[in-house]
Write a protein that holds these residues in place. Structure first.
Motif, PDB file in Angstrom:
ATOM      1  N   TYR A  20      -0.456  18.962  11.615  1.00  0.00           N
ATOM      2  CA  TYR A  20       0.739  19.742  11.267  1.00  0.00           C
ATOM      3  C   TYR A  20       1.567  18.934  10.279  1.00  0.00           C
ATOM      4  O   TYR A  20       1.842  17.752  10.506  1.00  0.00           O
ATOM      5  CB  TYR A  20       1.547  20.055  12.526  1.00  0.00           C
ATOM      6  N   HIS A  21       1.936  19.575   9.163  1.00  0.00           N
ATOM      7  CA  HIS A  21       2.740  18.961   8.106  1.00  0.00           C
ATOM      8  C   HIS A  21       2.212  17.576   7.737  1.00  0.00           C
ATOM      9  O   HIS A  21       2.838  16.553   7.995  1.00  0.00           O
ATOM     10  CB  HIS A  21       4.211  18.879   8.539  1.00  0.00           C
ATOM     11  N   PRO A  22       1.042  17.521   7.106  1.00  0.00           N
ATOM     12  CA  PRO A  22       0.458  16.226   6.736  1.00  0.00           C
ATOM     13  C   PRO A  22       1.161  15.604   5.535  1.00  0.00           C
ATOM     14  O   PRO A  22       2.019  16.232   4.907  1.00  0.00           O
ATOM     15  CB  PRO A  22      -0.984  16.597   6.392  1.00  0.00           C
ATOM     16  N   GLY A  23       0.780  14.363   5.232  1.00  0.00           N
ATOM     17  CA  GLY A  23       1.294  13.687   4.044  1.00  0.00           C
ATOM     18  C   GLY A  23       2.275  12.570   4.314  1.00  0.00           C
ATOM     19  O   GLY A  23       2.850  12.028   3.368  1.00  0.00           O
ATOM     20  N   ALA A  24       2.483  12.207   5.576  1.00  0.00           N
ATOM     21  CA  ALA A  24       3.494  11.190   5.882  1.00  0.00           C
ATOM     22  C   ALA A  24       2.948   9.767   5.805  1.00  0.00           C
ATOM     23  O   ALA A  24       3.721   8.821   5.624  1.00  0.00           O
ATOM     24  CB  ALA A  24       4.080  11.425   7.272  1.00  0.00           C
ATOM     25  N   VAL A  25       1.646   9.583   5.941  1.00  0.00           N
ATOM     26  CA  VAL A  25       1.080   8.235   5.952  1.00  0.00           C
ATOM     27  C   VAL A  25       1.187   7.619   4.558  1.00  0.00           C
ATOM     28  O   VAL A  25       0.744   8.217   3.563  1.00  0.00           O
ATOM     29  CB  VAL A  25      -0.391   8.260   6.412  1.00  0.00           C
ATOM     30  N   VAL A  26       1.777   6.434   4.477  1.00  0.00           N
ATOM     31  CA  VAL A  26       1.969   5.772   3.188  1.00  0.00           C
ATOM     32  C   VAL A  26       1.252   4.426   3.107  1.00  0.00           C
ATOM     33  O   VAL A  26       1.096   3.877   2.014  1.00  0.00           O
ATOM     34  CB  VAL A  26       3.470   5.555   2.888  1.00  0.00           C
ATOM     35  N   ARG A  27       0.820   3.890   4.270  1.00  0.00           N
ATOM     36  CA  ARG A  27       0.156   2.588   4.213  1.00  0.00           C
ATOM     37  C   ARG A  27      -0.741   2.401   5.433  1.00  0.00           C
ATOM     38  O   ARG A  27      -0.390   2.808   6.542  1.00  0.00           O
ATOM     39  CB  ARG A  27       1.193   1.463   4.153  1.00  0.00           C
ATOM     40  N   ILE A  28      -1.899   1.802   5.211  1.00  0.00           N
ATOM     41  CA  ILE A  28      -2.853   1.466   6.272  1.00  0.00           C
ATOM     42  C   ILE A  28      -3.152  -0.026   6.168  1.00  0.00           C
ATOM     43  O   ILE A  28      -3.498  -0.509   5.087  1.00  0.00           O
ATOM     44  CB  ILE A  28      -4.152   2.286   6.151  1.00  0.00           C
ATOM     45  N   THR A  59      16.134  -4.772  -0.539  1.00  0.00           N
ATOM     46  CA  THR A  59      14.908  -4.175  -0.020  1.00  0.00           C
ATOM     47  C   THR A  59      13.944  -3.915  -1.174  1.00  0.00           C
ATOM     48  O   THR A  59      14.325  -3.275  -2.155  1.00  0.00           O
ATOM     49  CB  THR A  59      15.210  -2.856   0.702  1.00  0.00           C
ATOM     50  N   PRO A  60      12.717  -4.417  -1.105  1.00  0.00           N
ATOM     51  CA  PRO A  60      11.766  -4.196  -2.209  1.00  0.00           C
ATOM     52  C   PRO A  60      11.532  -2.722  -2.456  1.00  0.00           C
ATOM     53  O   PRO A  60      11.487  -1.911  -1.525  1.00  0.00           O
ATOM     54  CB  PRO A  60      10.482  -4.893  -1.723  1.00  0.00           C
ATOM     55  N   SER A  61      11.383  -2.364  -3.706  1.00  0.00           N
ATOM     56  CA  SER A  61      11.178  -0.949  -4.058  1.00  0.00           C
ATOM     57  C   SER A  61       9.856  -0.426  -3.524  1.00  0.00           C
ATOM     58  O   SER A  61       9.694   0.785  -3.331  1.00  0.00           O
ATOM     59  CB  SER A  61      11.219  -0.786  -5.577  1.00  0.00           C
ATOM     60  N   THR A  62       8.888  -1.319  -3.280  1.00  0.00           N
ATOM     61  CA  THR A  62       7.581  -0.885  -2.777  1.00  0.00           C
ATOM     62  C   THR A  62       7.582  -0.638  -1.281  1.00  0.00           C
ATOM     63  O   THR A  62       6.618  -0.069  -0.756  1.00  0.00           O
ATOM     64  CB  THR A  62       6.520  -1.953  -3.102  1.00  0.00           C
ATOM     65  N   PHE A  63       8.628  -1.050  -0.579  1.00  0.00           N
ATOM     66  CA  PHE A  63       8.678  -0.868   0.865  1.00  0.00           C
ATOM     67  C   PHE A  63       9.389   0.443   1.177  1.00  0.00           C
ATOM     68  O   PHE A  63      10.603   0.562   1.023  1.00  0.00           O
ATOM     69  CB  PHE A  63       9.405  -2.036   1.539  1.00  0.00           C
ATOM     70  N   CYS A  64       8.627   1.431   1.624  1.00  0.00           N
ATOM     71  CA  CYS A  64       9.198   2.746   1.923  1.00  0.00           C
ATOM     72  C   CYS A  64       8.842   3.214   3.322  1.00  0.00           C
ATOM     73  O   CYS A  64       9.106   4.375   3.663  1.00  0.00           O
ATOM     74  CB  CYS A  64       8.731   3.775   0.889  1.00  0.00           C
ATOM     75  N   SER A  65       8.250   2.351   4.137  1.00  0.00           N
ATOM     76  CA  SER A  65       7.824   2.744   5.477  1.00  0.00           C
ATOM     77  C   SER A  65       9.016   2.954   6.393  1.00  0.00           C
ATOM     78  O   SER A  65       9.969   2.167   6.376  1.00  0.00           O
ATOM     79  CB  SER A  65       6.899   1.681   6.068  1.00  0.00           C
TER      80      SER A  65
END
Length: 367
Positions: free
Chosen positions: A145-153, A116-122
């Motif tokens: 509520y509890h923001p900060g989960a978005v990692v990619r658009i 698994t590529p290290s850049t893939f964390c979704s």
């Protein structure tokens, strides 16, 4: 004749003249405003920005609510915000199924896939359709509520409302970053700095990673800003293609490294090396162990270098555990046929998120 009637007649005529004058003034003002808008539109078409909320939720990986309910489901992401700017746990928001790392540590958790590529964390995703295709200038995500989960658009070239689907579906990364922990569960409007793309889109995909959160993240709405005319791409803007989504190489950095190597090793020294370097002197098992650290795209590239490495890269022992989830945007029937001869000993296969919009057919999967 009573003197009242002439007075009423005069007042009626005066009132009528005022109405006509007001109507002419309003019409003239509307014409002037229309001319000004048209003039501005002709002069600065790029500045005419369209702001739109998500029209429809097309696809998602999971949600907390049940299928027959509107509470905590992804359907709540469509339309205008229901909760924002309020903070707290509200049933009218979109909530994914997991948070934290407890589900990875429990006894029933599945073992992680290799390669698994290290850049893939979704861990989850949701795809949203908008009314008008635009060149994106900003994406606003309203987190309550509890923001900060978005990692990619990501943005897609296919129009979900078009009657003629394109032959090739293209995905571009607008923004990507490792998961971060936000201090406090309060609501916020998350507006990352997105990259410019060279095609209009009305299909946006959000990918999230909730491993650093103390509780479920809740999303209320997504706002897409964009223009109808293609903006001039800045020379400083770097395009990210899905083909390079799993690579961290910096071309300039490695270009300088190659120049340094060329200075250190003369051409005469290189000619003294064996045909395959020293790989043909290594034990077969050791080469297999070295190649086991490569991702699937790297294996495919390495197989094109020489016959020896082609033999190692196509060895079925390299494909006992295979996860194609990080490459969901590129997997189709042709990809599966290409990997078929290498997967004769496969034990674990992960096809999560693949096959959307007919990319993998039933017959192709069966073959």
């Amino acid at each position: 004749m009573s003197p009242v009637f002439p007075m009423l007649t005069v007042l009626s005529m005066f009132y009528y003249m005022c109405l006509r004058r007001r109507a002419r003034t309003a019409t003239r003002g509307e014409m002037n405003s229309r001319r000004a808008i048209e003039s501005n539109t002709r002069a600065l078409p790029i500045n005419v920005e369209i702001v739109q909320y998500a029209k429809e939720v097309l696809d998602f990986s999971s949600h907390y609510g049940s299928e027959n309910s509107m509470s905590y489901t992804m359907w709540n992401l469509a339309g205008i915000p229901n909760v924002y700017p309020s903070s707290g746990d509200f049933t009218q928001t979109a909530v994914f199924r997991t948070y934290g790392t407890w589900w990875d540590r429990c006894p029933s958790a599945r073992l992680p896939f290799k390669r698994t590529p290290s850049t893939f964390c979704s861990q989850d995703y949701v795809e949203l359709a908008f009314e008008e295709p635009v060149y994106p200038t900003a994406v606003h995500i309203l987190e309550t509520y509890h923001p900060g989960a978005v990692v990619r658009i990501l943005a897609c070239s296919a129009n979900p409302y078009s009657q003629n689907p394109p032959a090739e579906v293209r995905w571009e990364v607008l923004w990507s970053e490792a998961p971060t922990k936000v201090n406090g569960p309060q609501a916020r409007q998350f507006t990352p700095c997105i990259k410019q793309i060279n095609f209009p889109t009305n299909l946006i995909r959000l990918e999230v990673n909730s491993s650093l959160l103390d509780y479920y993240t809740e999303l209320d709405a997504v706002v897409l800003h964009g223009v109808k005319e293609r903006p001039v791409l800045s020379l400083k803007t770097s395009m990210i293609d899905m083909n390079d989504i799993d690579e961290d190489e910096d071309e300039e950095k490695y270009g300088c490294g190659m120049d340094t190597l060329n200075k250190q090793f003369s051409v005469v020294t290189l000619r003294e090396w064996p045909t395959n370097g020293y790989f043909d002197k290594l034990p077969y098992e050791l080469i297999q162990l070295i190649l086991s650290h490569l991702t699937v795209p790297d294996l495919c590239r390495l197989a094109q270098t020489c016959k020896l490495l082609y033999q190692h890269c196509c060895d079925p022992l390299q494909y006992i555990h295979l996860s194609l989830q990080p490459y969901w945007a590129r997997i189709n029937d042709t990809s599966l046929e290409y990997l078929q001869s290498r997967c004769t000993l496969i034990q674990w296969l992960n096809l999560s998120w693949t096959g959307n919009r007919g990319a993998i057919s039933v017959s192709g999967f069966s073959r």
